[in-house]
Design a protein around this motif. Structure first.
Motif, mmCIF file in Angstrom:
data_model
loop_
_atom_site.group_PDB
_atom_site.id
_atom_site.type_symbol
_atom_site.label_atom_id
_atom_site.label_comp_id
_atom_site.label_asym_id
_atom_site.label_seq_id
_atom_site.Cartn_x
_atom_site.Cartn_y
_atom_site.Cartn_z
ATOM 1 N N LYS A 64 24.367 -14.791 17.787
ATOM 2 C CA LYS A 64 23.257 -15.198 18.897
ATOM 3 C C LYS A 64 22.615 -13.721 19.169
ATOM 4 O O LYS A 64 23.350 -12.761 19.041
ATOM 5 C CB LYS A 64 23.689 -15.697 19.993
ATOM 6 N N VAL A 65 21.309 -13.714 19.435
ATOM 7 C CA VAL A 65 20.541 -12.672 19.832
ATOM 8 C C VAL A 65 19.953 -13.144 21.120
ATOM 9 O O VAL A 65 19.318 -14.225 21.316
ATOM 10 C CB VAL A 65 19.257 -12.410 18.874
ATOM 11 N N PHE A 66 19.905 -12.148 22.200
ATOM 12 C CA PHE A 66 19.394 -12.583 23.314
ATOM 13 C C PHE A 66 18.276 -11.436 23.945
ATOM 14 O O PHE A 66 18.561 -10.194 23.617
ATOM 15 C CB PHE A 66 20.324 -12.882 24.498
ATOM 16 N N LEU A 67 17.161 -11.936 24.246
ATOM 17 C CA LEU A 67 16.259 -11.111 24.422
ATOM 18 C C LEU A 67 15.518 -11.145 25.805
ATOM 19 O O LEU A 67 15.810 -12.264 26.454
ATOM 20 C CB LEU A 67 14.909 -11.136 23.428
ATOM 21 N N GLN A 68 14.934 -9.973 26.574
ATOM 22 C CA GLN A 68 14.205 -9.979 27.691
ATOM 23 C C GLN A 68 12.866 -9.535 27.374
ATOM 24 O O GLN A 68 12.416 -8.533 26.778
ATOM 25 C CB GLN A 68 14.876 -9.125 28.681
ATOM 26 N N THR A 69 11.939 -10.465 27.725
ATOM 27 C CA THR A 69 10.613 -10.286 27.309
ATOM 28 C C THR A 69 9.477 -10.663 28.135
ATOM 29 O O THR A 69 9.831 -11.702 28.966
ATOM 30 C CB THR A 69 10.201 -11.217 25.834
ATOM 31 N N VAL A 70 8.184 -10.364 27.947
ATOM 32 C CA VAL A 70 7.093 -10.585 29.251
ATOM 33 C C VAL A 70 6.021 -11.112 28.036
ATOM 34 O O VAL A 70 5.618 -10.648 27.227
ATOM 35 C CB VAL A 70 6.344 -9.519 29.880
ATOM 36 N N TYR A 71 5.803 -12.462 28.523
ATOM 37 C CA TYR A 71 4.845 -13.474 27.596
ATOM 38 C C TYR A 71 3.722 -13.529 28.591
ATOM 39 O O TYR A 71 3.763 -13.542 29.799
ATOM 40 C CB TYR A 71 5.422 -14.621 27.147
ATOM 41 N N ASN A 72 2.542 -13.915 27.863
ATOM 42 C CA ASN A 72 1.557 -14.216 28.371
ATOM 43 C C ASN A 72 0.658 -15.250 27.597
ATOM 44 O O ASN A 72 0.148 -14.780 26.322
ATOM 45 C CB ASN A 72 0.423 -13.261 28.810
ATOM 46 N N PHE A 73 1.257 -16.489 27.619
ATOM 47 C CA PHE A 73 0.663 -17.791 26.672
ATOM 48 C C PHE A 73 -0.834 -18.111 26.908
ATOM 49 O O PHE A 73 -0.920 -18.825 27.983
ATOM 50 C CB PHE A 73 1.789 -18.766 26.500
ATOM 51 N N ALA A 74 -1.663 -17.616 25.951
ATOM 52 C CA ALA A 74 -2.990 -17.958 26.016
ATOM 53 C C ALA A 74 -3.594 -17.897 27.404
ATOM 54 O O ALA A 74 -4.731 -18.801 27.977
ATOM 55 C CB ALA A 74 -3.236 -19.326 25.718
ATOM 56 N N GLY A 75 -3.352 -16.704 27.982
ATOM 57 C CA GLY A 75 -4.094 -16.203 29.474
ATOM 58 C C GLY A 75 -3.454 -17.166 30.751
ATOM 59 O O GLY A 75 -4.155 -17.103 31.500
ATOM 60 N N ALA A 76 -2.281 -17.725 30.378
ATOM 61 C CA ALA A 76 -1.743 -18.683 31.488
ATOM 62 C C ALA A 76 -1.047 -17.748 32.471
ATOM 63 O O ALA A 76 -0.580 -18.292 33.704
ATOM 64 C CB ALA A 76 -0.648 -19.647 30.974
ATOM 65 N N ASP B 220 1.349 -13.657 33.230
ATOM 66 C CA ASP B 220 2.557 -13.246 32.629
ATOM 67 C C ASP B 220 3.570 -13.815 33.260
ATOM 68 O O ASP B 220 3.831 -14.103 34.657
ATOM 69 C CB ASP B 220 2.650 -11.785 33.323
ATOM 70 N N GLN B 221 4.728 -13.936 32.288
ATOM 71 C CA GLN B 221 5.818 -14.618 32.407
ATOM 72 C C GLN B 221 6.932 -13.579 31.988
ATOM 73 O O GLN B 221 7.080 -13.169 30.769
ATOM 74 C CB GLN B 221 5.977 -16.236 32.148
ATOM 75 N N VAL B 222 8.221 -13.478 32.850
ATOM 76 C CA VAL B 222 9.277 -12.752 32.245
ATOM 77 C C VAL B 222 10.083 -13.942 31.865
ATOM 78 O O VAL B 222 10.472 -14.894 32.548
ATOM 79 C CB VAL B 222 10.005 -11.891 33.298
ATOM 80 N N ALA B 223 10.875 -13.700 30.521
ATOM 81 C CA ALA B 223 11.649 -14.614 30.182
ATOM 82 C C ALA B 223 13.062 -14.042 29.547
ATOM 83 O O ALA B 223 13.019 -12.903 29.195
ATOM 84 C CB ALA B 223 10.901 -15.484 28.925
ATOM 85 N N PHE B 224 14.086 -14.831 29.206
ATOM 86 C CA PHE B 224 15.319 -14.556 28.584
ATOM 87 C C PHE B 224 15.299 -15.707 27.393
ATOM 88 O O PHE B 224 14.864 -16.957 27.744
ATOM 89 C CB PHE B 224 16.621 -14.614 29.481
ATOM 90 N N ASP B 225 15.363 -15.130 26.235
ATOM 91 C CA ASP B 225 15.600 -16.027 25.108
ATOM 92 C C ASP B 225 16.897 -15.980 24.489
ATOM 93 O O ASP B 225 17.395 -14.807 24.385
ATOM 94 C CB ASP B 225 14.299 -15.773 24.084
ATOM 95 N N ILE B 226 17.534 -16.953 24.011
ATOM 96 C CA ILE B 226 18.644 -17.054 23.358
ATOM 97 C C ILE B 226 18.381 -17.642 21.860
ATOM 98 O O ILE B 226 17.893 -18.759 21.809
ATOM 99 C CB ILE B 226 19.797 -17.566 24.004
ATOM 100 N N PHE B 227 18.670 -16.994 20.722
ATOM 101 C CA PHE B 227 18.553 -17.529 19.524
ATOM 102 C C PHE B 227 19.804 -17.495 18.826
ATOM 103 O O PHE B 227 20.692 -16.740 18.733
ATOM 104 C CB PHE B 227 17.636 -16.679 18.818
ATOM 105 N N ARG B 228 20.041 -18.819 18.210
ATOM 106 C CA ARG B 228 21.357 -18.974 17.286
ATOM 107 C C ARG B 228 21.225 -19.009 15.904
ATOM 108 O O ARG B 228 20.230 -19.648 15.557
ATOM 109 C CB ARG B 228 22.241 -20.096 17.776
ATOM 110 N N PHE B 229 21.879 -18.236 15.176
ATOM 111 C CA PHE B 229 21.685 -18.260 13.794
ATOM 112 C C PHE B 229 22.688 -18.919 12.737
ATOM 113 O O PHE B 229 23.990 -18.744 12.920
ATOM 114 C CB PHE B 229 21.404 -16.580 13.361
ATOM 115 N N ASP B 230 22.324 -19.489 11.820
ATOM 116 C CA ASP B 230 23.143 -20.389 10.904
ATOM 117 C C ASP B 230 23.769 -19.500 9.871
ATOM 118 O O ASP B 230 23.510 -18.192 9.906
ATOM 119 C CB ASP B 230 22.323 -21.574 10.453
ATOM 120 N N GLU B 231 24.650 -20.096 9.017
ATOM 121 C CA GLU B 231 25.255 -19.005 7.807
ATOM 122 C C GLU B 231 24.313 -18.636 6.961
ATOM 123 O O GLU B 231 24.540 -17.831 5.946
ATOM 124 C CB GLU B 231 26.311 -20.283 7.341
#
Length: 257
Positions: free
Chosen positions: A71-83, A85-96
């Motif tokens: 797993k990778v976990f990120l802290q990021t600030v997004y602004n989706f299409a001008g909606a 600024d949002q602060v986010a935590f994302d978690i991604f799981r990788f397969d084999e």
């Protein structure tokens, strides 16, 4: 590319509109836990395509990136299409095969600095003490049970180095004293912050992310808490709280957790 680099490349496609890169990074059976989006690789690619043609360009600013096993976990600030600024935590799981197979997140609007002048994203950056990853993970697991779930509140002070505690929550001041004052103020207003279930505890050296489920003021809530550990004590905290949408509004059946 490392898994961390792949995760960063994937979130950058929200800004670039590069569906080819996104497709190359995602497993065909990609599982989405963001309840406002459909599941599967094609649903993700559709989101990238939509953002690419939106009138306002999407921006992506990664703040911190960590890796824990598959797993990778990120802290990021997004602004989706001008909606906004949002602060986010994302978690991604990788397969084999090294492809991104699953995703979880929590998002909240970017707010003004808190009572101690800290933002939701500033503070200590360096990943250190990688040899203490498991020790720090265990510390946070115990803290979540003893303190956040309220099983042994008498142990609270033992997790901190006196009142040395840097707080990035938007409403709480620094120090164990600041946390205690905030909880007491909420209690007087009849607002309870309850942690019922811990779903994940991810760690990379001195940083540990806890993913929990509970209620805030009686409303179903997802808690993502990032703690920095220093010399065996909790030294700094960032978080994102998100109300869990009613199931009638879900765009997939995978659940928040």
């Amino acid at each position: 590319m490392t898994n961390k680099e792949k995760a960063l490349a994937l979130i950058s496609t929200f800004a670039s509109g590069d569906t080819k890169t996104a497709a190359s990074l995602l497993a065909e059976g990609y599982i989405q836990h963001t309840l406002s989006y459909g599941t599967g690789r094609d649903a993700f690619l559709s989101s990238v395509e939509y953002l690419a043609v939106a009138p306002v360009k999407t921006t992506v600013e990664n703040i911190r990136a960590f890796e824990d096993g598959d797993k990778v976990f990120l802290q990021t600030v997004y602004n989706f299409a001008g909606a906004g600024d949002q602060v986010a935590f994302d978690i991604f799981r990788f397969d084999e095969n090294g492809l991104i197979a699953e995703h979880w997140d929590n998002l909240a609007s970017l707010a003004a600095p808190n009572p101690s002048g800290h933002t939701q994203t500033d503070g200590y950056m360096a990943v250190e003490d990688t040899g203490k990853t498991e020790e720090n993970r265990e510390l946070v697991k115990n803290f979540l049970v003893d303190v956040m779930q309220g099983k042994h509140p008498e142990k609270t002070a033992s997790y901190f180095d006196g009142d040395k505690y840097i707080q990035h929550n938007i409403s709480i001041a620094d120090g164990l004293s600041g946390l205690t004052a905030a909880l007491e103020a909420m209690a007087k207003q009849g607002i309870s912050m309850i942690y019922d279930t811990v779903h994940m505890v991810l760690a990379d050296g001195n940083f540990v992310l806890g993913v929990s489920e509970g209620t805030f003021g009686g409303v179903p809530t997802s808690y993502y808490d990032l703690w920095r550990i220093e010399n065996g004590k909790i030294a700094e905290h960032w978080d994102v709280m998100e109300t869990i949408a009613d199931q009638s509004a879900w765009q997939n059946d995978n659940g928040k957790f």
